[in-house]
Design an enzyme around this catalytic site. Structure first.
Site, PDB file in Angstrom:
ATOM      1  N   ARG A  31      -1.936 -17.954  -3.784  1.00 58.72           N
ATOM      2  CA  ARG A  31      -1.256 -18.384  -5.016  1.00 58.72           C
ATOM      3  C   ARG A  31       0.253 -18.405  -4.857  1.00 58.72           C
ATOM      4  O   ARG A  31       0.964 -18.825  -5.749  1.00 58.72           O
ATOM      5  CB  ARG A  31      -1.620 -17.419  -6.158  1.00 58.72           C
ATOM      6  CG  ARG A  31      -3.094 -17.398  -6.442  1.00 58.72           C
ATOM      7  CD  ARG A  31      -3.495 -16.185  -7.250  1.00 58.72           C
ATOM      8  NE  ARG A  31      -3.234 -16.290  -8.669  1.00 58.72           N
ATOM      9  CZ  ARG A  31      -3.969 -16.958  -9.532  1.00 58.72           C
ATOM     10  NH1 ARG A  31      -5.018 -17.632  -9.108  1.00 58.72           N
ATOM     11  NH2 ARG A  31      -3.685 -16.979 -10.813  1.00 58.72           N
ATOM     12  N   TYR A  42       5.118  -4.769 -10.989  1.00 63.32           N
ATOM     13  CA  TYR A  42       6.140  -5.738 -10.577  1.00 63.32           C
ATOM     14  C   TYR A  42       7.475  -5.118 -10.953  1.00 63.32           C
ATOM     15  O   TYR A  42       7.598  -4.512 -12.032  1.00 63.32           O
ATOM     16  CB  TYR A  42       5.970  -7.055 -11.336  1.00 63.32           C
ATOM     17  CG  TYR A  42       4.823  -7.914 -10.856  1.00 63.32           C
ATOM     18  CD1 TYR A  42       4.811  -8.445  -9.571  1.00 63.32           C
ATOM     19  CD2 TYR A  42       3.762  -8.225 -11.703  1.00 63.32           C
ATOM     20  CE1 TYR A  42       3.772  -9.253  -9.140  1.00 63.32           C
ATOM     21  CE2 TYR A  42       2.718  -9.034 -11.275  1.00 63.32           C
ATOM     22  CZ  TYR A  42       2.732  -9.547  -9.991  1.00 63.32           C
ATOM     23  OH  TYR A  42       1.698 -10.342  -9.564  1.00 63.32           O
ATOM     24  N   GLN A  48      -0.724  -1.428 -10.613  1.00 63.02           N
ATOM     25  CA  GLN A  48       0.109  -2.388  -9.874  1.00 63.02           C
ATOM     26  C   GLN A  48       1.355  -2.707 -10.675  1.00 63.02           C
ATOM     27  O   GLN A  48       1.290  -3.091 -11.838  1.00 63.02           O
ATOM     28  CB  GLN A  48      -0.688  -3.669  -9.594  1.00 63.02           C
ATOM     29  CG  GLN A  48       0.113  -4.746  -8.878  1.00 63.02           C
ATOM     30  CD  GLN A  48       0.700  -5.755  -9.840  1.00 63.02           C
ATOM     31  OE1 GLN A  48       0.049  -6.139 -10.809  1.00 63.02           O
ATOM     32  NE2 GLN A  48       1.930  -6.199  -9.591  1.00 63.02           N
ATOM     33  N   HIS A  79      -1.511 -13.116  -1.644  1.00 59.55           N
ATOM     34  CA  HIS A  79      -1.720 -13.221  -3.094  1.00 59.55           C
ATOM     35  C   HIS A  79      -2.853 -14.221  -3.409  1.00 59.55           C
ATOM     36  O   HIS A  79      -2.806 -14.975  -4.375  1.00 59.55           O
ATOM     37  CB  HIS A  79      -0.414 -13.671  -3.762  1.00 59.55           C
ATOM     38  CG  HIS A  79      -0.176 -13.076  -5.127  1.00 59.55           C
ATOM     39  ND1 HIS A  79       0.676 -12.029  -5.347  1.00 59.55           N
ATOM     40  CD2 HIS A  79      -0.648 -13.405  -6.361  1.00 59.55           C
ATOM     41  CE1 HIS A  79       0.712 -11.739  -6.642  1.00 59.55           C
ATOM     42  NE2 HIS A  79      -0.098 -12.551  -7.272  1.00 59.55           N
TER      43      HIS A  79
HETATM   44  C1  LIG Z   1      -6.158 -14.856 -11.471  1.00 59.71           C
HETATM   45  C2  LIG Z   1      -5.401 -13.975 -10.521  1.00 59.71           C
HETATM   46  C3  LIG Z   1      -4.406 -13.151 -11.010  1.00 59.71           C
HETATM   47  C4  LIG Z   1      -3.733 -12.293 -10.138  1.00 59.71           C
HETATM   48  N1  LIG Z   1      -2.788 -11.448 -10.647  1.00 59.71           N
HETATM   49  C5  LIG Z   1      -2.184 -10.558  -9.824  1.00 59.71           C
HETATM   50  C6  LIG Z   1      -1.296  -9.594 -10.362  1.00 59.71           C
HETATM   51  O1  LIG Z   1      -1.071  -9.511 -11.556  1.00 59.71           O
HETATM   52  N2  LIG Z   1      -0.704  -8.746  -9.475  1.00 59.71           N
HETATM   53  C7  LIG Z   1      -0.939  -8.789  -8.127  1.00 59.71           C
HETATM   54  O2  LIG Z   1      -0.376  -8.007  -7.368  1.00 59.71           O
HETATM   55  N3  LIG Z   1      -1.798  -9.695  -7.619  1.00 59.71           N
HETATM   56  C8  LIG Z   1      -2.432 -10.557  -8.423  1.00 59.71           C
HETATM   57  N4  LIG Z   1      -3.330 -11.443  -7.911  1.00 59.71           N
HETATM   58  C9  LIG Z   1      -3.653 -11.404  -6.464  1.00 59.71           C
HETATM   59  C10 LIG Z   1      -4.815 -10.449  -6.193  1.00 59.71           C
HETATM   60  O3  LIG Z   1      -4.431  -9.122  -6.418  1.00 59.71           O
HETATM   61  C11 LIG Z   1      -5.335 -10.563  -4.755  1.00 59.71           C
HETATM   62  O4  LIG Z   1      -4.247 -10.421  -3.867  1.00 59.71           O
HETATM   63  C12 LIG Z   1      -6.073 -11.874  -4.478  1.00 59.71           C
HETATM   64  O5  LIG Z   1      -6.819 -12.272  -5.597  1.00 59.71           O
HETATM   65  C13 LIG Z   1      -7.002 -11.705  -3.283  1.00 59.71           C
HETATM   66  O6  LIG Z   1      -7.646 -12.889  -2.974  1.00 59.71           O
HETATM   67  P1  LIG Z   1      -9.145 -13.264  -3.457  1.00 59.71           P
HETATM   68  O7  LIG Z   1      -9.009 -13.685  -4.893  1.00 59.71           O
HETATM   69  O8  LIG Z   1      -9.504 -14.389  -2.559  1.00 59.71           O
HETATM   70  O9  LIG Z   1     -10.002 -12.049  -3.281  1.00 59.71           O
HETATM   71  C14 LIG Z   1      -4.039 -12.297  -8.761  1.00 59.71           C
HETATM   72  C15 LIG Z   1      -5.064 -13.115  -8.272  1.00 59.71           C
HETATM   73  C16 LIG Z   1      -5.757 -13.935  -9.144  1.00 59.71           C
HETATM   74  C17 LIG Z   1      -6.875 -14.789  -8.607  1.00 59.71           C
END
Ligand SMILES: Cc1cc2nc3c(=O)[nH]c(=O)nc-3n(C[C@H](O)[C@H](O)[C@H](O)COP(=O)(O)O)c2cc1C
Length: 382
Positions: free
Chosen positions: A279, A131, A129, A276
């Site tokens: 978040r 950015y 992945q 995301h």
């Molecule tokens: C602690 C944390 C860190 C994450 N870091 C990234 C990241 O570095 N890159 C990214 O594309 N998504 C990131 N995400 C989003 C996840 O890839 C994903 O979209 C999301 O966790 C899905 O929802 P769920 O936690 O309910 O399964 C992060 C999510 C969490 C919880």
């Protein structure tokens, strides 16, 4: 048989293992966290109509994701700093996934550098992945490193032009201060097992970024990285990646059907509809709510995955019945990793697998095609 009884239980185990600032980083969302909750609620609004007579006991849920055949339609989502949850966490998670024929997407913000992950895990089971950073030299370097590691699926995340306030992080002084404070140490003192292991572990920085000089410790890096992501990216950057990346290109974080259509036109191989994990945009819809509109818009050449709030095998079956190619899970495996390392992730995958199989049986669906063909009989939105 899975050792875990629910993702909720595992979440509690993770809470008891991790220092508070780290658990909150993992568990929290932006502002009111309404989207975090909406993801789960939207999935529960879809209800099944069972179809039991004539059910087959051994349904087949094989599907092809990112050009690779998988036994279950699940991919581990990129989770930044997963290596803080358990030493060498990215390796443990990817190894558990590969052991079950499941792909793992490694975050750009990985504690273990990708070069070390591919020494432990067959890169055929990995996606990277990305950015897009303001500094394009760094971005280009990261893309070449992934390719040189033998990784052939690039997932570019586009939903983070800014990072909105995450109240829990702000309260805990995580991602806004550049050094470990007394408060963090206090959180760590009541989690001696995690603290002892972390002190002995090699990775105490975002190792994937070490060579780019973005801070000398984890706290400094965590405070800087969001500012490094280019807020101005558009279709030109997707076109540029499509022209330069020879492997499969995936765009993660779109929700608008127009965007899916445009991605399809540019030759993007797959999309991950995502907010995301609640978040980013607080108040956003859940990906599952827009899945069917996006499938219609994107056309049949594009694989469409969804993520956010998937906690049960039943949730995965709902998404696949609605036409999703597969599902990414984030927090569930991260809780497993925090609670029990590699075994914890393997248990979570096993838990999902069992749930998917029993659900398919109770729906009388021998395979995914049958599920989709009977979607109107088997699923209702209530
Ligand atoms: C602690 C944390 C860190 C994450 N870091 C990234 C990241 O570095 N890159 C990214 O594309 N998504 C990131 N995400 C989003 C996840 O890839 C994903 O979209 C999301 O966790 C899905 O929802 P769920 O936690 O309910 O399964 C992060 C999510 C969490 C919880």
């Amino acid at each position: 048989m899975a050792m875990i009884v629910s993702v909720d239980r595992l979440r509690l185990a993770a809470r008891q293992t991790l220092p508070r600032w780290l658990f909150d980083y993992l568990d929290g969302g932006s502002y009111s966290e309404s989207t975090l909750h909406r993801n789960i609620a939207a999935l529960s609004e879809w209800r099944f109509v069972p179809q039991v007579l004539g059910a087959l006991p051994q349904p087949d849920v094989r599907s092809s994701i990112f050009g690779r055949q998988q036994d279950v339609p699940i991919v581990l989502a990129p989770v930044g700093m997963a290596g803080m949850l358990s030493p060498d966490g990215e390796i443990k998670a990817a190894r558990a996934a590969a052991g079950q024929g499941v792909q793992a997407c490694v975050s750009h913000f990985s504690i273990v550098p990708i070069e070390r992950i591919v020494q432990a895990v067959d890169p055929d089971f990995l996606a990277f992945q990305l950015y897009i950073f303001r500094n394009r030299d760094i971005t280009r370097d990261m893309v070449s490193r992934a390719w040189d590691c033998g990784i052939h699926t690039l997932v570019v995340t586009v939903d983070t032009p800014v990072t909105p306030l995450r109240e829990r992080d702000a309260r805990n002084g995580f991602r806004n201060v550049s050094r470990l404070s007394g408060r963090h140490i206090a959180h760590m003192m009541v989690r001696p097992r995690w603290t002892f292991r972390a002190a002995r572990a090699k990775g105490r920085t975002i190792g994937n970024l070490d060579r780019y000089g973005m801070g000398s410790n984890l706290f400094a890096q965590a405070a800087t990285i969001a500012r490094e992501i280019d807020p101005h990216i558009g279709w030109d950057e997707i076109r540029w990646l499509r022209d330069t990346w020879k492997g499969r290109l995936v765009v993660k974080g779109v929700m608008q059907p127009d965007d899916s259509a445009q991605a399809g036109r540019l030759g993007v191989d797959a999309l991950v509809l995502s907010n995301h994990g609640g978040r980013q945009l607080d108040g956003a819809v859940a990906a599952i709510e827009l899945l069917e509109d996006n499938i219609k818009a994107a056309g049949s050449v594009t694989e469409i995955l969804v993520d956010g709030g998937f906690r049960y095998g039943t949730d995965v079956v709902k998404a696949v019945a609605l036409g999703a190619t597969g599902v990414m899970i984030g927090r569930p495996y991260a809780y497993g990793l925090a609670a029990d390392g590699e075994q914890g992730v393997a248990d979570v995958l096993d838990y999902f697998r069992q749930g998917i199989l029993s659900t398919m049986t109770l729906l009388g669906a021998p395979d995914i095609a049958a599920l989709r063909d009977n979607r109107d009989r088997l699923l209702r939105n209530l």
